[in-house]
Design a protein around this motif. Sequence first.
Motif, PDB file in Angstrom:
ATOM      1  N   LEU A  94       1.781  -4.743   2.112  1.00  0.00           N
ATOM      2  CA  LEU A  94       1.549  -6.009   1.419  1.00  0.00           C
ATOM      3  C   LEU A  94       1.841  -7.172   2.358  1.00  0.00           C
ATOM      4  O   LEU A  94       2.602  -7.032   3.312  1.00  0.00           O
ATOM      5  CB  LEU A  94       2.420  -6.067   0.166  1.00  0.00           C
ATOM      6  N   PRO A  95       1.257  -8.327   2.087  1.00  0.00           N
ATOM      7  CA  PRO A  95       1.419  -9.472   2.985  1.00  0.00           C
ATOM      8  C   PRO A  95       2.876  -9.902   3.206  1.00  0.00           C
ATOM      9  O   PRO A  95       3.198 -10.458   4.245  1.00  0.00           O
ATOM     10  CB  PRO A  95       0.627 -10.581   2.291  1.00  0.00           C
ATOM     11  N   ASP A  96       3.757  -9.616   2.237  1.00  0.00           N
ATOM     12  CA  ASP A  96       5.163 -10.024   2.388  1.00  0.00           C
ATOM     13  C   ASP A  96       5.976  -9.063   3.255  1.00  0.00           C
ATOM     14  O   ASP A  96       7.182  -9.218   3.419  1.00  0.00           O
ATOM     15  CB  ASP A  96       5.818 -10.196   1.018  1.00  0.00           C
ATOM     16  N   GLY A  97       5.310  -8.036   3.808  1.00  0.00           N
ATOM     17  CA  GLY A  97       5.998  -7.088   4.680  1.00  0.00           C
ATOM     18  C   GLY A  97       6.481  -5.838   3.964  1.00  0.00           C
ATOM     19  O   GLY A  97       6.904  -4.882   4.616  1.00  0.00           O
ATOM     20  N   THR A  98       6.432  -5.815   2.643  1.00  0.00           N
ATOM     21  CA  THR A  98       6.809  -4.610   1.907  1.00  0.00           C
ATOM     22  C   THR A  98       5.635  -3.643   1.926  1.00  0.00           C
ATOM     23  O   THR A  98       4.518  -3.987   2.313  1.00  0.00           O
ATOM     24  CB  THR A  98       7.205  -4.929   0.450  1.00  0.00           C
ATOM     25  N   VAL A  99       5.905  -2.420   1.510  1.00  0.00           N
ATOM     26  CA  VAL A  99       4.868  -1.393   1.457  1.00  0.00           C
ATOM     27  C   VAL A  99       4.892  -0.789   0.057  1.00  0.00           C
ATOM     28  O   VAL A  99       5.930  -0.296  -0.393  1.00  0.00           O
ATOM     29  CB  VAL A  99       5.112  -0.294   2.512  1.00  0.00           C
ATOM     30  N   ALA A 100       3.764  -0.857  -0.627  1.00  0.00           N
ATOM     31  CA  ALA A 100       3.633  -0.230  -1.944  1.00  0.00           C
ATOM     32  C   ALA A 100       3.096   1.175  -1.737  1.00  0.00           C
ATOM     33  O   ALA A 100       2.130   1.377  -1.001  1.00  0.00           O
ATOM     34  CB  ALA A 100       2.698  -1.036  -2.827  1.00  0.00           C
ATOM     35  N   VAL A 101       3.750   2.145  -2.374  1.00  0.00           N
ATOM     36  CA  VAL A 101       3.317   3.536  -2.257  1.00  0.00           C
ATOM     37  C   VAL A 101       3.216   4.122  -3.659  1.00  0.00           C
ATOM     38  O   VAL A 101       4.133   3.989  -4.462  1.00  0.00           O
ATOM     39  CB  VAL A 101       4.297   4.387  -1.424  1.00  0.00           C
ATOM     40  N   ARG A 102       2.093   4.771  -3.904  1.00  0.00           N
ATOM     41  CA  ARG A 102       1.910   5.536  -5.141  1.00  0.00           C
ATOM     42  C   ARG A 102       1.639   6.968  -4.707  1.00  0.00           C
ATOM     43  O   ARG A 102       0.767   7.215  -3.867  1.00  0.00           O
ATOM     44  CB  ARG A 102       0.745   4.986  -5.950  1.00  0.00           C
ATOM     45  N   ALA A 103       2.409   7.904  -5.254  1.00  0.00           N
ATOM     46  CA  ALA A 103       2.284   9.302  -4.846  1.00  0.00           C
ATOM     47  C   ALA A 103       2.443  10.210  -6.054  1.00  0.00           C
ATOM     48  O   ALA A 103       3.062   9.836  -7.053  1.00  0.00           O
ATOM     49  CB  ALA A 103       3.356   9.641  -3.811  1.00  0.00           C
ATOM     50  N   TYR A 104       1.887  11.403  -5.933  1.00  0.00           N
ATOM     51  CA  TYR A 104       2.122  12.432  -6.934  1.00  0.00           C
ATOM     52  C   TYR A 104       3.355  13.212  -6.510  1.00  0.00           C
ATOM     53  O   TYR A 104       3.525  13.530  -5.330  1.00  0.00           O
ATOM     54  CB  TYR A 104       0.934  13.382  -7.047  1.00  0.00           C
ATOM     55  N   ALA A 105       4.208  13.513  -7.478  1.00  0.00           N
ATOM     56  CA  ALA A 105       5.414  14.291  -7.209  1.00  0.00           C
ATOM     57  C   ALA A 105       5.390  15.535  -8.093  1.00  0.00           C
ATOM     58  O   ALA A 105       5.304  15.433  -9.313  1.00  0.00           O
ATOM     59  CB  ALA A 105       6.658  13.464  -7.504  1.00  0.00           C
ATOM     60  N   VAL A 106       5.443  16.677  -7.449  1.00  0.00           N
ATOM     61  CA  VAL A 106       5.546  17.942  -8.163  1.00  0.00           C
ATOM     62  C   VAL A 106       6.980  18.432  -7.981  1.00  0.00           C
ATOM     63  O   VAL A 106       7.480  18.492  -6.853  1.00  0.00           O
ATOM     64  CB  VAL A 106       4.568  18.997  -7.599  1.00  0.00           C
ATOM     65  N   VAL A 107       7.627  18.753  -9.080  1.00  0.00           N
ATOM     66  CA  VAL A 107       8.981  19.295  -9.023  1.00  0.00           C
ATOM     67  C   VAL A 107       8.888  20.776  -9.381  1.00  0.00           C
ATOM     68  O   VAL A 107       8.454  21.135 -10.480  1.00  0.00           O
ATOM     69  CB  VAL A 107       9.940  18.570  -9.985  1.00  0.00           C
TER      70      VAL A 107
END
Length: 149
Positions: A94-107
């Motif tokens: 993102l422009p503010d230097g953060t990173v957005a992550v969306r992931a699938y998590a299998v437990v």
Amino acid sequence: MTTEAVAPGAVWSAALHAEVQQFYAHQMQRLDLGEARAWSLTFTEDAVFDVPTLPEPVRGRAGLVASARRARAQLEAAGERHRHVLGMLDVRPLPDGTVAVRAYAVVYATPVGGASRVHRMCVCEDVLVRGTHGGLLVAHRVVTRDDLP
């Protein structure tokens, strides 16, 4: 190196994607090995961890350590091991230097001496920031479960 613009002022890169993958490999192994303190250090001091198995979001590293230790004790009492596998990472700087992550998590859950089974299928949405030493840290995590409305 291939790059693709994902937001005004932000650029996706293969290097960042690989760094995020390595970050999650390290983080999830700390959790699964019961290393609560080391796992908490992959979050910011004031991180928020919002997961539907808890009555309210966990805030801060001390809360994360306590929550992870409780979960580990419950698993040990039940004679079960859990393994968290994150995949299908959608990494968006993102422009503010953060990173957005969306992931699938299998437990995966495995009773000691028994067969493994899928315990939960979840979506993990994180906001990652750079720590003082340059590495990634989770500032905010929201986990949703596929089996809940």
